[in-house]
Design a protein around this motif. Structure first.
Motif, PDB file in Angstrom:
ATOM      1  N   LEU A   4      -1.292  -5.011  -1.266  1.00 57.31           N
ATOM      2  CA  LEU A   4      -2.107  -3.777  -1.443  1.00 57.31           C
ATOM      3  C   LEU A   4      -3.270  -3.551  -0.539  1.00 57.31           C
ATOM      4  O   LEU A   4      -3.457  -2.624   0.111  1.00 57.31           O
ATOM      5  CB  LEU A   4      -2.446  -3.684  -3.022  1.00 57.31           C
ATOM      6  N   SER A   5      -3.946  -4.681  -0.345  1.00 59.78           N
ATOM      7  CA  SER A   5      -4.957  -4.434   0.888  1.00 59.78           C
ATOM      8  C   SER A   5      -4.536  -4.193   2.261  1.00 59.78           C
ATOM      9  O   SER A   5      -5.059  -3.091   2.784  1.00 59.78           O
ATOM     10  CB  SER A   5      -5.627  -5.738   0.965  1.00 59.78           C
ATOM     11  N   GLU A   6      -3.304  -4.644   2.854  1.00 52.47           N
ATOM     12  CA  GLU A   6      -2.583  -4.335   3.879  1.00 52.47           C
ATOM     13  C   GLU A   6      -2.271  -2.684   4.034  1.00 52.47           C
ATOM     14  O   GLU A   6      -2.177  -2.432   5.050  1.00 52.47           O
ATOM     15  CB  GLU A   6      -1.601  -5.202   4.205  1.00 52.47           C
ATOM     16  N   MET A   7      -1.708  -2.348   2.517  1.00 49.18           N
ATOM     17  CA  MET A   7      -1.242  -1.014   2.733  1.00 49.18           C
ATOM     18  C   MET A   7      -2.400   0.063   2.815  1.00 49.18           C
ATOM     19  O   MET A   7      -2.279   1.425   3.243  1.00 49.18           O
ATOM     20  CB  MET A   7      -0.727  -0.599   1.315  1.00 49.18           C
ATOM     21  N   LYS A   8      -3.675  -0.188   2.502  1.00 49.54           N
ATOM     22  CA  LYS A   8      -4.755   0.541   2.745  1.00 49.54           C
ATOM     23  C   LYS A   8      -4.447   1.788   1.662  1.00 49.54           C
ATOM     24  O   LYS A   8      -4.675   2.930   2.496  1.00 49.54           O
ATOM     25  CB  LYS A   8      -5.233   0.651   4.074  1.00 49.54           C
ATOM     26  N   PRO A   9      -4.221   1.895   0.499  1.00 46.28           N
ATOM     27  CA  PRO A   9      -4.089   3.300  -0.074  1.00 46.28           C
ATOM     28  C   PRO A   9      -5.313   3.671  -0.324  1.00 46.28           C
ATOM     29  O   PRO A   9      -6.371   3.358  -0.413  1.00 46.28           O
ATOM     30  CB  PRO A   9      -3.582   2.876  -1.336  1.00 46.28           C
ATOM     31  N   SER A  10      -5.188   5.146  -0.233  1.00 46.53           N
ATOM     32  CA  SER A  10      -6.357   6.209  -0.281  1.00 46.53           C
ATOM     33  C   SER A  10      -6.410   6.688  -1.742  1.00 46.53           C
ATOM     34  O   SER A  10      -7.332   7.229  -2.157  1.00 46.53           O
ATOM     35  CB  SER A  10      -6.336   7.422   0.710  1.00 46.53           C
ATOM     36  N   GLY A  11      -5.360   6.307  -2.707  1.00 44.71           N
ATOM     37  CA  GLY A  11      -5.565   6.678  -3.923  1.00 44.71           C
ATOM     38  C   GLY A  11      -4.478   5.958  -4.866  1.00 44.71           C
ATOM     39  O   GLY A  11      -4.169   5.065  -4.468  1.00 44.71           O
ATOM     40  N   GLY A  12      -4.289   6.636  -5.932  1.00 43.28           N
ATOM     41  CA  GLY A  12      -3.388   5.904  -6.913  1.00 43.28           C
ATOM     42  C   GLY A  12      -3.921   5.283  -8.049  1.00 43.28           C
ATOM     43  O   GLY A  12      -5.079   5.525  -8.241  1.00 43.28           O
ATOM     44  N   TYR A  13      -3.233   4.377  -8.640  1.00 45.15           N
ATOM     45  CA  TYR A  13      -3.419   3.797  -9.970  1.00 45.15           C
ATOM     46  C   TYR A  13      -3.369   2.382 -10.075  1.00 45.15           C
ATOM     47  O   TYR A  13      -1.944   2.304  -9.577  1.00 45.15           O
ATOM     48  CB  TYR A  13      -3.206   4.602 -11.186  1.00 45.15           C
ATOM     49  N   VAL A  14      -3.817   1.414 -10.493  1.00 46.14           N
ATOM     50  CA  VAL A  14      -3.480   0.049 -10.857  1.00 46.14           C
ATOM     51  C   VAL A  14      -3.089  -0.026 -12.392  1.00 46.14           C
ATOM     52  O   VAL A  14      -4.072   0.604 -13.211  1.00 46.14           O
ATOM     53  CB  VAL A  14      -4.335  -0.761 -10.245  1.00 46.14           C
ATOM     54  N   VAL A  15      -2.127  -0.356 -12.775  1.00 43.73           N
ATOM     55  CA  VAL A  15      -1.616  -0.524 -14.051  1.00 43.73           C
ATOM     56  C   VAL A  15      -1.495  -1.934 -14.531  1.00 43.73           C
ATOM     57  O   VAL A  15      -0.719  -2.809 -13.935  1.00 43.73           O
ATOM     58  CB  VAL A  15      -0.482   0.251 -14.321  1.00 43.73           C
ATOM     59  N   SER A  16      -2.269  -2.241 -15.512  1.00 40.72           N
ATOM     60  CA  SER A  16      -2.077  -3.702 -16.177  1.00 40.72           C
ATOM     61  C   SER A  16      -1.155  -3.709 -17.174  1.00 40.72           C
ATOM     62  O   SER A  16      -1.107  -2.782 -18.096  1.00 40.72           O
ATOM     63  CB  SER A  16      -3.665  -4.098 -16.660  1.00 40.72           C
ATOM     64  N   VAL A  17      -0.028  -4.501 -17.125  1.00 41.98           N
ATOM     65  CA  VAL A  17       0.970  -4.407 -18.306  1.00 41.98           C
ATOM     66  C   VAL A  17       0.992  -5.407 -19.000  1.00 41.98           C
ATOM     67  O   VAL A  17       0.829  -6.848 -18.372  1.00 41.98           O
ATOM     68  CB  VAL A  17       2.367  -4.443 -17.334  1.00 41.98           C
ATOM     69  N   ASP A  18       1.172  -5.569 -20.282  1.00 43.31           N
ATOM     70  CA  ASP A  18       1.358  -6.790 -21.149  1.00 43.31           C
ATOM     71  C   ASP A  18       2.264  -6.452 -22.159  1.00 43.31           C
ATOM     72  O   ASP A  18       2.587  -5.491 -22.644  1.00 43.31           O
ATOM     73  CB  ASP A  18      -0.326  -6.852 -21.873  1.00 43.31           C
TER      74      ASP A  18
END
Length: 184
Positions: A4-18
């Motif tokens: 994800l760091s390599e992708m350098k996203p400018s937006g979006g969301y992180v989703v924690s799934v359980d």
């Protein structure tokens, strides 16, 4: 994290799934069935991951996704589709019903991926005991409320020691007799 760091996203969301109640699968059907369920969940997550997005297995029944989306309603719709796919697994694998829970945090505005993931996990953990919600978006108010609650809990022993609690009774009134008959 590295990808994800390599992708350098400018937006979006992180989703924690359980996967809620996952231990029931292990207890009732055995670890082999539990492992198969985790593999199948991973397959579903991979199938639903679009180009420019990521999904990863953290440990046990915990996963994380990066969704390259900016519309909260679209994210909710996507998570509902994911939930439907996961329900199908229960039938195919013949295991007890399990429920996925999702905590969602916007990538923008935070210093590190760890911070974003932690906040997505906080949102998820707030709803895991509820049966009416399967997802929650992180909100700074949630974080502040958690800190306030922890501070209140941490002060209980001192409050008891210094006799800072007051007991108030609510009277129970018997309308037929016209008098107080007890308290609660």
């Amino acid at each position: 994290k590295e990808k994800l760091s390599e992708m350098k996203p400018s937006g979006g969301y992180v989703v924690s799934v359980d996967i809620g109640d996952f231990r029931i699968v292990n207890n009732v059907c055995g670890e082999k069935a539990g492992d198969q369920l985790l593999i199948s969940v991973w397959d579903v997550l991979q199938d639903m991951t679009m180009p420019g997005e990521l999904s990863a297995h953290i440990n046990a029944d915990q996963f994380v996704m990066y969704l390259n989306m900016n519309d909260e309603n679209a994210i909710v719709d996507r998570l509902k589709m994911l939930t439907t796919e996961l329900h199908t697994l229960v039938e195919v694998l013949n295991v007890p019903h399990v429920m996925p829970y999702f905590g969602i945090c916007a990538l923008k505005g935070y210093e590190s991926l760890e911070q974003v993931y932690s906040r997505a996990s906080q949102a998820k953990n707030r709803i895991k005991t509820r049966r009416d919600a399967k997802y929650a978006f992180y909100d700074d108010k949630i974080f502040q409320q958690a800190i306030d609650n922890k501070n209140l809990e941490d002060g209980f022993e001192n409050a008891i020691e210094y006799e800072e609690f007051e007991v108030w009774y609510q009277p129970k009134y018997d309308t037929m007799e016209g008098k107080i008959v007890g308290a609660e």
